[in-house]
Write an enzyme that holds these catalytic residues in place. Structure first.
Site, mmCIF file in Angstrom:
data_model
loop_
_atom_site.group_PDB
_atom_site.id
_atom_site.type_symbol
_atom_site.label_atom_id
_atom_site.label_comp_id
_atom_site.label_asym_id
_atom_site.label_seq_id
_atom_site.Cartn_x
_atom_site.Cartn_y
_atom_site.Cartn_z
ATOM 1 N N ASP A 22 0.820 -1.207 0.000
ATOM 2 C CA ASP A 22 0.000 0.000 0.000
ATOM 3 C C ASP A 22 0.862 1.267 0.000
ATOM 4 O O ASP A 22 1.965 1.268 0.555
ATOM 5 C CB ASP A 22 -0.917 -0.020 1.241
ATOM 6 C CG ASP A 22 -2.093 0.925 1.090
ATOM 7 O OD1 ASP A 22 -2.313 1.445 -0.027
ATOM 8 O OD2 ASP A 22 -2.786 1.148 2.091
ATOM 9 N N GLY A 23 0.326 2.331 -0.598
ATOM 10 C CA GLY A 23 0.982 3.641 -0.516
ATOM 11 C C GLY A 23 1.586 4.145 -1.816
ATOM 12 O O GLY A 23 2.240 5.192 -1.828
ATOM 13 N N ASN A 24 1.329 3.449 -2.906
ATOM 14 C CA ASN A 24 1.911 3.873 -4.199
ATOM 15 C C ASN A 24 1.387 5.248 -4.625
ATOM 16 O O ASN A 24 2.144 6.079 -5.118
ATOM 17 C CB ASN A 24 1.568 2.876 -5.307
ATOM 18 C CG ASN A 24 2.141 1.506 -5.035
ATOM 19 O OD1 ASN A 24 3.024 1.367 -4.197
ATOM 20 N ND2 ASN A 24 1.653 0.503 -5.737
ATOM 21 N N GLY A 25 0.076 5.455 -4.420
ATOM 22 C CA GLY A 25 -0.537 6.723 -4.815
ATOM 23 C C GLY A 25 0.080 7.881 -4.040
ATOM 24 O O GLY A 25 0.422 8.923 -4.616
ATOM 25 N N HIS A 39 2.530 3.249 -9.094
ATOM 26 C CA HIS A 39 2.373 1.808 -9.317
ATOM 27 C C HIS A 39 3.576 1.249 -10.097
ATOM 28 O O HIS A 39 4.020 0.131 -9.856
ATOM 29 C CB HIS A 39 1.066 1.522 -10.060
ATOM 30 C CG HIS A 39 -0.156 1.878 -9.258
ATOM 31 N ND1 HIS A 39 -0.289 1.544 -7.928
ATOM 32 C CD2 HIS A 39 -1.284 2.562 -9.587
ATOM 33 C CE1 HIS A 39 -1.457 1.994 -7.476
ATOM 34 N NE2 HIS A 39 -2.067 2.625 -8.457
ATOM 35 N N GLU A 69 -12.058 -5.146 -5.155
ATOM 36 C CA GLU A 69 -12.585 -3.799 -4.907
ATOM 37 C C GLU A 69 -11.887 -2.738 -5.774
ATOM 38 O O GLU A 69 -12.421 -1.645 -5.978
ATOM 39 C CB GLU A 69 -12.406 -3.402 -3.426
ATOM 40 C CG GLU A 69 -13.284 -4.173 -2.443
ATOM 41 C CD GLU A 69 -12.832 -5.620 -2.227
ATOM 42 O OE1 GLU A 69 -11.618 -5.894 -2.313
ATOM 43 O OE2 GLU A 69 -13.708 -6.477 -1.997
ATOM 44 N N ASN A 70 -10.693 -3.057 -6.270
ATOM 45 C CA ASN A 70 -9.933 -2.054 -7.035
ATOM 46 C C ASN A 70 -10.587 -1.681 -8.372
ATOM 47 O O ASN A 70 -10.247 -0.661 -8.970
ATOM 48 C CB ASN A 70 -8.492 -2.534 -7.306
ATOM 49 C CG ASN A 70 -7.595 -2.477 -6.086
ATOM 50 O OD1 ASN A 70 -6.633 -3.226 -5.965
ATOM 51 N ND2 ASN A 70 -7.890 -1.573 -5.158
ATOM 52 N N ARG A 73 -11.845 1.917 -8.881
ATOM 53 C CA ARG A 73 -10.977 3.090 -9.098
ATOM 54 C C ARG A 73 -11.254 3.663 -10.491
ATOM 55 O O ARG A 73 -11.942 3.043 -11.282
ATOM 56 C CB ARG A 73 -9.511 2.661 -8.976
ATOM 57 C CG ARG A 73 -9.206 2.206 -7.565
ATOM 58 C CD ARG A 73 -7.735 2.128 -7.291
ATOM 59 N NE ARG A 73 -7.541 1.824 -5.878
ATOM 60 C CZ ARG A 73 -6.395 1.955 -5.232
ATOM 61 N NH1 ARG A 73 -5.326 2.376 -5.870
ATOM 62 N NH2 ARG A 73 -6.311 1.662 -3.962
ATOM 63 N N LEU A 196 -6.906 -5.535 7.057
ATOM 64 C CA LEU A 196 -6.568 -6.649 6.159
ATOM 65 C C LEU A 196 -7.129 -6.463 4.749
ATOM 66 O O LEU A 196 -6.679 -7.138 3.810
ATOM 67 C CB LEU A 196 -7.106 -7.973 6.717
ATOM 68 C CG LEU A 196 -6.355 -8.566 7.906
ATOM 69 C CD1 LEU A 196 -7.019 -9.853 8.359
ATOM 70 C CD2 LEU A 196 -4.892 -8.849 7.540
ATOM 71 N N SER A 197 -8.117 -5.594 4.603
ATOM 72 C CA SER A 197 -8.687 -5.303 3.275
ATOM 73 C C SER A 197 -9.015 -6.555 2.462
ATOM 74 O O SER A 197 -8.671 -6.634 1.283
ATOM 75 C CB SER A 197 -7.744 -4.387 2.483
ATOM 76 O OG SER A 197 -7.582 -3.164 3.138
HETATM 77 C C1 FPP Z 1 -2.111 0.155 -3.229
HETATM 78 O O1 FPP Z 1 -1.587 1.475 -3.207
HETATM 79 C C2 FPP Z 1 -1.522 -0.576 -4.342
HETATM 80 C C3 FPP Z 1 -2.233 -1.157 -5.352
HETATM 81 C C4 FPP Z 1 -3.699 -1.100 -5.454
HETATM 82 C C5 FPP Z 1 -1.540 -1.848 -6.458
HETATM 83 C C6 FPP Z 1 -0.334 -2.673 -6.105
HETATM 84 C C7 FPP Z 1 0.341 -3.034 -7.351
HETATM 85 C C8 FPP Z 1 1.668 -3.004 -7.571
HETATM 86 C C9 FPP Z 1 2.665 -2.695 -6.539
HETATM 87 C C10 FPP Z 1 2.189 -3.293 -8.932
HETATM 88 C C11 FPP Z 1 2.259 -4.762 -9.201
HETATM 89 C C12 FPP Z 1 2.957 -4.934 -10.463
HETATM 90 C C13 FPP Z 1 3.332 -6.117 -11.026
HETATM 91 C C14 FPP Z 1 4.126 -6.059 -12.234
HETATM 92 C C15 FPP Z 1 2.981 -7.452 -10.494
HETATM 93 P P1 FPP Z 1 -2.610 2.689 -3.361
HETATM 94 O O2 FPP Z 1 -2.787 2.980 -4.801
HETATM 95 O O3 FPP Z 1 -3.894 2.376 -2.645
HETATM 96 O O4 FPP Z 1 -1.824 3.848 -2.654
HETATM 97 P P2 FPP Z 1 -2.446 4.996 -1.722
HETATM 98 O O5 FPP Z 1 -3.024 4.315 -0.508
HETATM 99 O O6 FPP Z 1 -1.265 5.847 -1.409
HETATM 100 O O7 FPP Z 1 -3.473 5.706 -2.543
#
Ligand code: FPP
Length: 242
Positions: A22-25, A39, A69-70, A73, A196-197
């Site tokens: 979690d936390g990519n955004g 991502h 659930e994604n 988005r 746990l989502s």
């Molecule tokens: C949650 O962060 C992350 C995801 C929904 C996607 C996870 C996917 C990857 C790390 C890429 C996988 C790639 C491959 C090639 C297998 P968020 O978007 O909810 O972040 P936020 O909480 O900061 O908004």
């Protein structure tokens, strides 16, 4: 043979580690970048952490890549996540040099034909590999997995292959996780949220939970080591008294 040299691991190494990445955004936002850039960076972290887990002697690792659930988005984010998966699956594991076995959980019916083909290829190309088993959860939901298993076992009963009383935790668990992947020992969630989502609801029943504020893109080998060290300090009693 894996090319990775095994390193000294913390005293007791979990057999199965599951990770909510979690936390990519937020990582992207902090840098003024679109969420999709987060991502992309997250996919690089995934590649790195797979090797680090292997180097510590972890036998099974499961990653939450896309939840049921994604889909809610924005269309732009969903399609860029799907494209990221399609474009990177082949490089995630180097089938020639690594002994890693790749497998997938989650419903495949909503995924593109191309992505499903790549997933099938990944499984096929790594089928004999005896090193770490990496499971990617794509279009995965824990409740969905339990419901599908309930349908499967109901079918077995209706077909007269088992009696309803034969449905024990053991039989249900066996039907639920094909390929004999064991329950989760350590569940890590990055990005600061404490839940746990809907991830591995059945398999996480007795997992040790580890939460860190570190965003997934920043999650390093040192952070992983800290999680493993914390695991080795916990006393796991599985419901028994001391
Ligand atoms: C949650 O962060 C992350 C995801 C929904 C996607 C996870 C996917 C990857 C790390 C890429 C996988 C790639 C491959 C090639 C297998 P968020 O978007 O909810 O972040 P936020 O909480 O900061 O908004």
């Amino acid at each position: 043979m894996p090319f990775i040299k095994k390193e000294a691991a913390p005293a007791s190494v979990p057999e199965h580690v599951a990770i909510i990445m979690d936390g990519n955004g937020r990582w992207a936002k902090k840098r003024g970048l679109p969420r999709t850039a987060g991502h992309r960076e997250g996919a690089k972290t995934l590649r790195r952490i797979i090797r680090d887990l292997d180097s510590f002697g972890v036998k099974y690792a499961t990653f939450y890549c896309f939840s049921t659930e994604n889909w809610s988005r924005s269309e732009e984010e969903v399609s860029s996540l799907m494209k990221l998966l399609e474009d990177n699956l082949d490089d995630l594991v180097n089938y020639k040099d690594e002994n890693i076995r790749l497998r997938f959980i989650g419903g495949r019916e909503r995924l593109s034909e191309n992505l499903v083909k790549k997933m099938e290829n990944g499984e096929k190309n790594s089928v004999g590999h005896t090193g770490m088993t990496v499971t990617l959860a794509i279009n995965y939901g824990g409740r969905d997995e339990i419901v599908r298993t309930a349908q499967k076992t109901a079918r077995l009963a209706l077909d007269g292959k088992i009696a309803p009383e034969d449905i024990t935790e053991e039989l249900f668990g066996r039907e639920l996780r094909a390929d004999g992947v064991p329950d989760v020992d350590l569940m890590i969630r990055t990005g600061g949220e404490l839940r746990l989502s809907n991830f591995l609801i059945w398999e996480n029943s007795y997992a040790e939970l580890y939460f860190t504020d570190t965003l997934w893109c920043d999650f390093s080998k040192k952070d992983l080591e800290a999680a493993l060290a914390e695991f080795s300090r916990r006393s796991r009693r599985f419901g028994d008294a001391k």
